[in-house]
Design a protein around this motif. Structure first.
Motif, PDB file in Angstrom:
ATOM      1  N   ILE A 104       0.818  -1.216   0.000  1.00 33.61           N
ATOM      2  CA  ILE A 104       0.000   0.000   0.000  1.00 33.61           C
ATOM      3  C   ILE A 104       0.849   1.263   0.000  1.00 33.61           C
ATOM      4  O   ILE A 104       0.419   2.310  -0.511  1.00 33.61           O
ATOM      5  CB  ILE A 104      -0.956   0.004   1.218  1.00 33.61           C
ATOM      6  N   PHE A 105       2.067   1.202   0.522  1.00 36.13           N
ATOM      7  CA  PHE A 105       2.905   2.403   0.615  1.00 36.13           C
ATOM      8  C   PHE A 105       3.086   3.117  -0.729  1.00 36.13           C
ATOM      9  O   PHE A 105       3.082   4.357  -0.775  1.00 36.13           O
ATOM     10  CB  PHE A 105       4.272   2.049   1.199  1.00 36.13           C
ATOM     11  N   PRO A 106       3.241   2.394  -1.863  1.00 36.08           N
ATOM     12  CA  PRO A 106       3.388   3.112  -3.146  1.00 36.08           C
ATOM     13  C   PRO A 106       2.170   3.934  -3.557  1.00 36.08           C
ATOM     14  O   PRO A 106       2.304   4.875  -4.348  1.00 36.08           O
ATOM     15  CB  PRO A 106       3.638   1.977  -4.157  1.00 36.08           C
ATOM     16  N   ILE A 107       0.988   3.615  -3.036  1.00 39.34           N
ATOM     17  CA  ILE A 107      -0.226   4.305  -3.484  1.00 39.34           C
ATOM     18  C   ILE A 107      -0.188   5.798  -3.176  1.00 39.34           C
ATOM     19  O   ILE A 107      -0.331   6.628  -4.092  1.00 39.34           O
ATOM     20  CB  ILE A 107      -1.482   3.633  -2.886  1.00 39.34           C
ATOM     21  N   PRO A 108      -0.007   6.226  -1.915  1.00 36.52           N
ATOM     22  CA  PRO A 108       0.055   7.681  -1.668  1.00 36.52           C
ATOM     23  C   PRO A 108       1.262   8.338  -2.329  1.00 36.52           C
ATOM     24  O   PRO A 108       1.208   9.523  -2.690  1.00 36.52           O
ATOM     25  CB  PRO A 108       0.122   7.787  -0.142  1.00 36.52           C
ATOM     26  N   HIS A 113     -16.164  12.061  -2.995  1.00 32.72           N
ATOM     27  CA  HIS A 113     -16.191  10.932  -2.071  1.00 32.72           C
ATOM     28  C   HIS A 113     -16.303  11.478  -0.653  1.00 32.72           C
ATOM     29  O   HIS A 113     -16.171  12.684  -0.422  1.00 32.72           O
ATOM     30  CB  HIS A 113     -14.926  10.088  -2.214  1.00 32.72           C
ATOM     31  N   SER A 114     -16.537  10.583   0.304  1.00 33.61           N
ATOM     32  CA  SER A 114     -16.626  10.997   1.705  1.00 33.61           C
ATOM     33  C   SER A 114     -15.309  10.794   2.443  1.00 33.61           C
ATOM     34  O   SER A 114     -15.179  11.216   3.592  1.00 33.61           O
ATOM     35  CB  SER A 114     -17.739  10.220   2.415  1.00 33.61           C
ATOM     36  N   TYR A 115     -14.348  10.126   1.807  1.00 27.09           N
ATOM     37  CA  TYR A 115     -13.004   9.993   2.352  1.00 27.09           C
ATOM     38  C   TYR A 115     -12.014   9.914   1.195  1.00 27.09           C
ATOM     39  O   TYR A 115     -12.414   9.828   0.023  1.00 27.09           O
ATOM     40  CB  TYR A 115     -12.883   8.776   3.280  1.00 27.09           C
ATOM     41  N   CYS A 116     -10.734   9.953   1.515  1.00 26.10           N
ATOM     42  CA  CYS A 116      -9.708  10.000   0.463  1.00 26.10           C
ATOM     43  C   CYS A 116      -9.433   8.614  -0.096  1.00 26.10           C
ATOM     44  O   CYS A 116      -8.387   7.994   0.166  1.00 26.10           O
ATOM     45  CB  CYS A 116      -8.431  10.635   1.009  1.00 26.10           C
ATOM     46  N   ASP A 117     -10.380   8.120  -0.851  1.00 27.56           N
ATOM     47  CA  ASP A 117     -10.190   6.870  -1.575  1.00 27.56           C
ATOM     48  C   ASP A 117      -9.165   7.073  -2.688  1.00 27.56           C
ATOM     49  O   ASP A 117      -9.078   8.162  -3.282  1.00 27.56           O
ATOM     50  CB  ASP A 117     -11.523   6.413  -2.163  1.00 27.56           C
ATOM     51  N   HIS A 118      -8.388   6.047  -2.976  1.00 33.93           N
ATOM     52  CA  HIS A 118      -7.303   6.158  -3.951  1.00 33.93           C
ATOM     53  C   HIS A 118      -7.791   6.697  -5.295  1.00 33.93           C
ATOM     54  O   HIS A 118      -7.344   7.746  -5.770  1.00 33.93           O
ATOM     55  CB  HIS A 118      -6.640   4.786  -4.136  1.00 33.93           C
ATOM     56  N   MET A 119      -8.715   5.990  -5.924  1.00 40.59           N
ATOM     57  CA  MET A 119      -9.148   6.380  -7.265  1.00 40.59           C
ATOM     58  C   MET A 119      -9.972   7.659  -7.259  1.00 40.59           C
ATOM     59  O   MET A 119      -9.988   8.388  -8.247  1.00 40.59           O
ATOM     60  CB  MET A 119      -9.945   5.239  -7.903  1.00 40.59           C
ATOM     61  N   SER A 147      -4.033   3.660 -11.946  1.00 40.40           N
ATOM     62  CA  SER A 147      -5.174   2.794 -12.228  1.00 40.40           C
ATOM     63  C   SER A 147      -4.752   1.340 -12.339  1.00 40.40           C
ATOM     64  O   SER A 147      -5.391   0.448 -11.765  1.00 40.40           O
ATOM     65  CB  SER A 147      -5.869   3.242 -13.519  1.00 40.40           C
ATOM     66  N   VAL A 148      -3.665   1.094 -13.059  1.00 38.66           N
ATOM     67  CA  VAL A 148      -3.181  -0.284 -13.245  1.00 38.66           C
ATOM     68  C   VAL A 148      -2.718  -0.876 -11.929  1.00 38.66           C
ATOM     69  O   VAL A 148      -3.026  -2.030 -11.596  1.00 38.66           O
ATOM     70  CB  VAL A 148      -2.049  -0.318 -14.297  1.00 38.66           C
ATOM     71  N   TYR A 149      -1.972  -0.072 -11.150  1.00 40.15           N
ATOM     72  CA  TYR A 149      -1.469  -0.579  -9.872  1.00 40.15           C
ATOM     73  C   TYR A 149      -2.621  -0.875  -8.907  1.00 40.15           C
ATOM     74  O   TYR A 149      -2.632  -1.914  -8.230  1.00 40.15           O
ATOM     75  CB  TYR A 149      -0.516   0.431  -9.231  1.00 40.15           C
TER      76      TYR A 149
END
Length: 322
Positions: free
Chosen positions: A159-163, A179-185, A199-201
């Motif tokens: 998960i670390f690479p996502i932010p 959104h109501s929270y900071c969802d990735h997409m 998107s791919v990751y």
């Protein structure tokens, strides 16, 4: 020579979360619904943790994993619900960029930990039913610590690479997150640059983690069912199925909303309204945290008796639940 617009491509200093779009008219009832689930989730999981800690007979591998699940549910729901309620009640959807990325990390990290914990609980049930004589010798406290560490380390690493990837995207001044929270997409959709890597990751990660854990759970229960069918007596088979019932219910309550939310977000944007998707994304986080204590509280005799004792209720009055 034409003037070049003064546009910053850096991440904005803050994002604006809009909550659940389209439900503004029923925001009071929606907020009460989520608040009630959240409060009950805190009380339920807190009670489960207290009972497991204070009851020495529950210091077993099965309840070790259950305590992990309860802790994760507390953290998972607390990572989003308070901010969601602040949007509903205080119209406070503003969140600074650092806090947004931090929330994003914890939301997705805790989701992976939940999946890994459920897979570990399937392994626990496999050992208890398929190799009962080796159960205590294999699932030692040392092994349980190693399993917990692997679950945590796997979640942090993937998960670390996502932010980090989100922070490197280009932004053209927009900061409204649908959104109501900071969802990735949801945050990625605010960016104006190339978001294909994100998107791919995100897709590969969801398919790999969920697919691997569900495959592991499926194989475990396939071997469990094979062992159950070989048991000589009907009573033994019924008892074996009963020990797995709580875990199966938890798996359904955890994976079903998550898979439905994932499918509708990736493939059902034209058929499923956006507000329905956001609502389901919130249900995916808070509903399992609300349900799990009730599932184990009702179906686990040791926890049920301890709860009745705490409430100073005569357990004989609940003989029908046994």
């Amino acid at each position: 020579m034409p003037l070049v617009p003064n546009i910053s491509f850096h991440m904005p200093s803050a994002f604006l979360l809009i909550g659940i779009p389209g439900l503004q008219e029923g925001s009071v009832w929606t907020s009460i619904f989520f608040c009630s689930l959240y409060v009950l989730a805190i009380l339920g999981n807190g009670t489960i943790l207290y009972i497991i800690k204070t009851e020495e007979s529950l210091h077993t591998p099965m309840f070790f994993f259950l305590s992990m699940l309860a802790l994760n549910d507390l953290a998972f729901s607390s990572s989003t619900v308070p901010k969601t309620l602040a949007i509903f009640w205080l119209d406070d959807g503003l969140i600074d960029a650092t806090s947004c990325l931090t929330q994003m990390f914890f939301v997705h990290c805790l989701s992976v930990i939940e999946s890994g914990t459920l897979a570990s609980m399937a392994y626990d049930r496999f050992m208890a039913i398929c190799s009962p004589l080796r159960y205590n010798s294999v699932l030692t406290y040392s092994l349980l610590e190693k399993i917990a560490f692997v679950i945590l380390a796997r979640a942090v690493v993937v998960i670390f690479p996502i932010p980090v990837l989100v922070g490197r995207l280009q932004y053209c001044g927009g900061n409204v997150v649908l959104h109501s929270y900071c969802d990735h997409m949801a945050v990625v959709n605010v960016a104006c640059g190339d978001t294909q890597i994100n998107s791919v990751y995100g897709l590969a990660l969801s398919l790999f983690i969920t697919g691997f854990d569900l495959l592991f759970i499926g194989l475990s229960y396939a071997m469990i069912l094979r062992t159950i069918f070989k048991m000589p007596s009907r009573e033994a088979r019924h008892k074996a199925v009963g020990t797995c019932g709580s875990h199966i219910c938890v798996i359904i309550s955890a994976y079903l909303p998550g898979i439905f939310s994932f499918v509708t977000y990736r493939f059902g944007k034209k058929t499923v309204p956006h507000n329905v998707h956001i609502f389901l994304a919130n249900i995916y986080i808070v509903f399992p945290a609300f349900m799990n204590p009730f599932i184990y509280g009702v179906r686990t005799k040791q926890i049920r008796r301890r709860v009745l004792h705490i409430l100073t209720i005569n357990p004989k009055a609940f003989h029908s639940f046994r």
